[in-house]
Design an enzyme around this catalytic site. Sequence first.
Site, PDB file in Angstrom:
ATOM      1  N   HIS A  68     -31.653   8.417 -44.295  1.00 45.91           N
ATOM      2  CA  HIS A  68     -33.034   8.881 -44.380  1.00 45.91           C
ATOM      3  C   HIS A  68     -33.264  10.115 -43.517  1.00 45.91           C
ATOM      4  O   HIS A  68     -33.993  11.023 -43.907  1.00 45.91           O
ATOM      5  CB  HIS A  68     -34.006   7.758 -43.992  1.00 45.91           C
ATOM      6  N   ASP A  69     -32.645  10.170 -42.358  1.00 42.99           N
ATOM      7  CA  ASP A  69     -32.811  11.334 -41.483  1.00 42.99           C
ATOM      8  C   ASP A  69     -32.211  12.575 -42.129  1.00 42.99           C
ATOM      9  O   ASP A  69     -32.782  13.651 -42.077  1.00 42.99           O
ATOM     10  CB  ASP A  69     -32.161  11.085 -40.126  1.00 42.99           C
ATOM     11  N   SER A  79     -34.886  13.624 -36.324  1.00 44.03           N
ATOM     12  CA  SER A  79     -36.349  13.663 -36.359  1.00 44.03           C
ATOM     13  C   SER A  79     -36.939  12.316 -36.765  1.00 44.03           C
ATOM     14  O   SER A  79     -38.099  12.040 -36.462  1.00 44.03           O
ATOM     15  CB  SER A  79     -36.834  14.764 -37.301  1.00 44.03           C
TER      16      SER A  79
END
Length: 116
Positions: A68-69, A79
Site C-alpha cells: 500500500h505504501d 508515508s
Amino acid sequence: MAAFATILSSLATSFLLLILISPSKAALDSHHYDQTCPQAEKIILETVLNASMHDPKVPAHFLRMFFHDCFVRVRCDASILLDSTPGNQAEKDGPPNVSVRSFYVIDDAKAKLEMA
C-alpha cells in the site's frame, strides 16, 4: 523521411544525455546504525518476532503495508506510517488503507529504539 530523422536525432540525444548524467551515488548501507544505535537490528528483530508469535499474521500485514505504501504514489516513502493531523487526513487513514494492520508493531519498535 525528415520526421524519422528528427525522431532518431531526439532518441540519440536523449540516450547521450542519460549516459552523460552521472548516476546517483546514494546507496543503502546495512551498517548505517552500527555506530549510532548498535542494537537497532536486534531490537527490531525481537519486536517483530514477539509480535509474530502473538499474531502470526504480522508478516503478511507488513507485506500488505509495504504494498500500500509503494502503490499509492508509486514510491516507497513510508508515508503510510504518518498519523493524521486535525487539518490533514494521513494516508494510513484513507479509504484504500483501512484494511492495513500491525502499525502497533512499528510504533512499538520505534518506542524501544528511542529508549535505547
